[in-house]
Design an enzyme around this catalytic site. Structure first.
Site, short mmCIF file in Angstrom:
data_model
loop_
_atom_site.label_atom_id
_atom_site.label_comp_id
_atom_site.label_asym_id
_atom_site.label_seq_id
_atom_site.Cartn_x
_atom_site.Cartn_y
_atom_site.Cartn_z
CG ASP A 52 -1.93 -1.03 1.24
OD1 ASP A 52 -2.04 -1.72 0.22
OD2 ASP A 52 -2.64 -1.17 2.25
CB SER A 98 -18.65 10.64 19.38
OG SER A 98 -18.75 9.62 18.48
CD GLU A 132 -12.63 24.57 17.34
OE1 GLU A 132 -12.80 23.53 16.68
OE2 GLU A 132 -11.75 24.69 18.21
CE LYS A 134 -21.13 17.98 15.86
NZ LYS A 134 -21.49 17.36 14.60
CE LYS A 327 -12.89 21.22 19.15
NZ LYS A 327 -12.06 21.21 17.94
CE LYS A 351 -25.88 17.64 16.07
NZ LYS A 351 -25.63 16.23 16.21
CB CYS A 455 -54.28 3.65 -9.87
SG CYS A 455 -52.59 3.99 -10.42
CB CYS A 458 -53.24 2.30 -14.48
SG CYS A 458 -53.65 1.53 -12.92
CB CYS A 478 -50.08 0.24 -12.71
SG CYS A 478 -49.90 1.96 -12.23
S1 IVH Z 1 -13.58 18.11 17.56
C1 IVH Z 1 -12.85 14.29 20.06
N1 IVH Z 1 -14.24 20.22 16.19
O1 IVH Z 1 -18.29 16.64 14.80
C2 IVH Z 1 -13.72 15.10 19.22
N2 IVH Z 1 -15.34 18.17 15.68
O2 IVH Z 1 -19.91 14.95 16.62
C3 IVH Z 1 -13.04 15.62 18.05
N3 IVH Z 1 -16.93 18.33 13.83
O3 IVH Z 1 -16.68 13.59 14.27
C4 IVH Z 1 -13.90 16.45 17.24
N4 IVH Z 1 -16.63 20.46 13.39
O4 IVH Z 1 -16.55 15.28 12.43
C5 IVH Z 1 -14.47 18.92 16.38
N5 IVH Z 1 -14.68 22.16 15.04
C6 IVH Z 1 -14.89 20.87 15.22
C7 IVH Z 1 -15.81 20.15 14.44
C8 IVH Z 1 -16.01 18.80 14.71
C9 IVH Z 1 -17.28 19.37 13.04
C10 IVH Z 1 -17.47 16.97 13.71
C11 IVH Z 1 -16.43 15.91 13.66
C12 IVH Z 1 -16.79 14.92 14.71
C13 IVH Z 1 -18.21 15.26 15.00
C14 IVH Z 1 -18.55 14.89 16.42
#
Ligand code: IVH
Length: 734
Positions: A52, A98, A132, A134, A327, A351, A455, A458, A478
């Site tokens: 690879d 996640s 940041e 999302k 964060k 969210k 229908c 048809c 049909c």
């Molecule tokens: S930090 C340990 N920063 O959101 C976590 N994620 O629901 C690391 N995402 O899988 C992720 N913008 O794909 C982070 N500014 C951002 C983000 C972000 C979008 C997505 C990312 C992650 C998902 C988690």
């Protein structure tokens, strides 16, 4: 970092004095040699990973110096060794986790309380937070060795992703070479996404060409990234935001340029960064795009205010966001806070709530599916909601229309969350409201809508069986059913015939050129070119695409035939196990049910399908037209001579130990079929949602309680149309 070995036996760090053309030629020789050892002599000399690496390096050299590409290069061949390396598994040394979600202020407050408990010595009102956007795209891990891009991998299940290097290499904004000194091995994480304007353009182009449009930028981005041909990815401009530094290893090299001492001090001393904001600054300086809407703010109150601010302005951004990631900025606190098994404690995804919009319900119509099912749907004044323009929304069935009491002419509320199918919630003029937003009163409404008795396609009577919620057109001839059967046959999960979408099929059926799937293979370019919106070139392209589809494997053909309950996953399990159509069609229900991943429901349906002489005749006709009838790489006990090495389970255990709840109807699956598919992959499929649930898959007419519970607990929700993807990869949409 040890173990990063330059392929081809070079000594790491030794200067390479060969020209790119020489190195490419050498790599090609090596790859050809190992191809022969592997494919012809069956005696490989090097591990797959080393092979690879050779292919990856060749791709890298070729992408940086396109002038050295030769037509016989292994990277240019369709099929063959290089192609089998696309989407190879990549293990993430640091898992890609996640994020925990918050949907309401109370959940943001609860996170702040947890931080206070864990950091009793820290005043959260003077602590810095990086806020940041999302981005709603595809999470990506990019690896750089000595400042050069060497690999891109998707998140996958967080532990193992897929190698999409060739495709990501076509993304213009992803640097191939870093602008600043960086550690010897550097992993950068971020999101590949499609800007909203690109998405709109792509869909416009698709509409004009009569090919499929994408529901939203996320789907379009993910689809473009998974193309086997990087040229297709390159034709759909994707973008990237970097948001995190992953694994780093090795020293930051000294810069040799004269007078660079202060810069050198700055860049060397800056690694590893002490804060998230410093990490973003380093990534920006190295040449990565970093969202200009990422802000560092002081204090948790200000952080939450920034979330609301971005929510209010989400549609002003040139890319789709579904929330804000907050964060803790100080990376030393990340270590103190740690992570749960799923997500770090130092970050939270706020969210945005699903958006509801108001629009006018123009008409209620009924569509006839390939099985004859009559589904009412709302024709709406176009409205942008949940990230895409909605013109049509399902009303599910007769009872749903009655329950919601929506009538043509009503101002209605449309709801759409992410990928989920848009839904009409109800009229604005609900009980208690005397006038709607535009001043219409109850007296202005049209009478309640009634389900048609015949229908619309048809004219045959529609029937609803006692105790069932669905209504059917039972006329097998049909024309609407015919159209849908052919559309399904040609669809992406079926024979995947590019350019044969619904509009085109309607045109062909109306022109009397096709009446069933087999007729498609009799189409010729000249008569096609006489049709409206069909020039000589598009006719030739369509005929070529049809011809090309003849070589699809048996599993595709099984999906295309539209056998009830047989979706792509079940079809693959059957095809791998039996190997050929001949073996499969002669099998009885008991033998079929013995296949891993296939339960009684699917088995009975397949056996019944092949016991119907009309179906058998239709299949025979397809075979006579030259369609392929076997499955490459079939491994099952019934696959006979095609059996390959390895005796593992027929279905990969992608959901091992994971619990996946299904709500609503999934296309191509019965309830039992969906459960079987999960269980056969090592997962569980309980009836209720809990904190431990890995994902809730939402199909048509989902249960409100399950979706609400998933939202409350922050359990990821997966759209039903992506169920197969979840089964196959175990991966969750980002
Ligand atoms: S930090 C340990 N920063 O959101 C976590 N994620 O629901 C690391 N995402 O899988 C992720 N913008 O794909 C982070 N500014 C951002 C983000 C972000 C979008 C997505 C990312 C992650 C998902 C988690």
């Amino acid at each position: 970092m040890s173990g990063v070995r330059a392929p081809g036996g070079e000594v790491e760090g030794a200067p390479d004095r060969r020209t790119p053309a020489e190195r490419a030629a050498e790599l090609r020789r090596l790859i050809e040699y190992h191809n022969e050892r592997y494919f012809v002599l069956d005696a490989p000399e090097i591990p797959d990973a080393d092979y690879d690496a050779l292919v990856r390096e060749l791709r890298q050299v070729e992408s940086e110096h396109p002038e050295v590409i030769t037509p016989d290069s292994p990277t240019q061949r369709v099929g063959g060794a290089a192609e089998t390396q696309l989407f190879a598994p990549v293990r993430h040394r640091i898992p890609m986790m996640s994020l925990d979600n918050a949907f309401e202020q109370s959940e943001l407050d609860a996170w702040a309380d947890r931080l206070r408990r864990q950091l009793p010595d820290v005043d959260l009102e003077v602590l810095d937070f990086s806020c940041e956007p999302k981005v709603d795209g595809v999470a990506m891990s990019l690896t750089y060795v000595d400042g050069r891009f060497v690999q891109a991998a998707t998140r996958g299940d967080g532990v193992t992703g897929e190698d999409v290097t060739a495709n990501v290499a076509t993304i213009r904004v992803v640097p191939h070479e870093l602008k600043t000194p960086a550690p010897h091995h550097l992993e950068v994480r971020g999101e590949v996404y499609m800007p909203t304007a690109t998405f709109a353009e792509l869909n416009k182009r698709a509409e004009l060409q009569g090919s499929k449009t994408f529901a939203n930028p996320r789907n379009a981005g993910a689809g473009s990234l998974r193309q086997k041909d990087p040229a297709v990815t390159a034709s759909r401009p994707l973008s990237f935001w970097a948001y995190q530094i992953g694994e780093i290893d090795g020293a930051v090299p000294e810069t040799k340029a004269a007078g660079a001492s202060s810069k050198r001090r700055q860049s060397k001393g800056a690694w590893p960064p002490a804060s998230q904001s410093a990490a973003l600054a380093l990534l920006g300086a190295a040449g990565f795009p970093v969202s200009p809407d990422a802000r560092t703010v002081r204090g948790v109150t200000a952080a939450f205010a920034r979330c609301r601010e971005l929510e209010a302005h989400r549609h002003d951004l040139p890319y789709e966001i579904d929330g804000v990631v907050v964060k803790v900025d100080d990376l030393s606190l990340h270590e103190r806070l740690g992570a749960t098994s799923r997500a770090p404690r130092w970050a939270l995804a706020f969210k945005f709530p699903p958006e509801d919009r108001t629009t006018r319900l123009l008409e209620i119509m009924v569509s006839i599916g390939r099985t004859g099912r009559a589904t009412p749907f709302a024709v709406l004044e176009p409205v942008f909601v949940g990230g895409s323009t909605v013109r049509l929304a399902t009303l599910h069935n007769e009872d749903q229309v009655r329950l919601k009491d929506v009538r043509p002419g009503d101002l209605v509320i449309v709801h759409k969350a992410g990928d989920v199918i848009p839904e009409v919630v109800g009229p604005v003029l609900g009980p208690g409201a005397e006038v709607d937003a535009e001043g219409a009163t109850a007296a202005d409404r049209s009478p309640p809508w009634t389900f048609p008795t015949v229908c619309p396609a048809c004219g045959s009577p529609l029937t609803r069986l006692p105790g069932e919620s669905d209504t059917y057109c039972t006329n097998i001839d049909c024309p609407a059913q015919r159209v849908q059967r052919i559309v399904h046959f040609a669809s992406r999960s079926g024979m995947d015939i590019e350019g044969l979408g619904e509009e085109r099929v309607v045109q062909l059926v109306e022109a009397g050129m096709v009446a069933d799937p087999a007729d498609v293979y009799l189409l010729r370019a000249e008569p096609l070119a006489t049709l409206e919106r069909m020039g000589a070139i598009s006719s030739k392209n369509l005929v070529d695409a049809i011809e090309d589809s003849k070589s699809r494997p048996l599993s595709r053909l099984l999906v295309a035939l539209g056998i009830r309950h047989v979706g792509p996953t079940g079809a693959r399990a059957l095809a791998r196990d039996f190997g050929t159509l001949g073996a499969l069609r002669n099998a009885g229900a008991v033998e079929l049910a013995a296949v891993e991943g296939v339960g009684e429901v699917i088995a009975d349906s397949v056996a019944e399908f092949f016991s119907n002489p009309k179906n058998v005749a239709a299949v025979d006709r397809l075979v006579a037209l030259g369609l392929r009838t076997d499955e490459p790489g079939a491994t099952g006990p019934r696959a006979g001579a095609t059996a390959a090495v390895g005796g593992g389970p027929a279905v990969a255990q992608t959901l091992s130990g994971k619990s996946v709840v299904v709500t609503g109807t999934l296309e191509g699956y019965s309830r039992e079929g969906a459960e079987e598919a999960i269980v056969s992959r090592g997962g569980k499929s309980p009836g209720t949602v809990s904190k431990k649930t890995y994902a809730v898959v939402v199909g048509d007419s989902p249960g409100v309680a399950k979706t609400k519970k998933a939202e409350e607990l922050g359990v990821p929700v997966v759209d039903g149309t992506r169920f197969d993807e979840l089964l196959e990869t175990g991966e969750l949409p980002g």
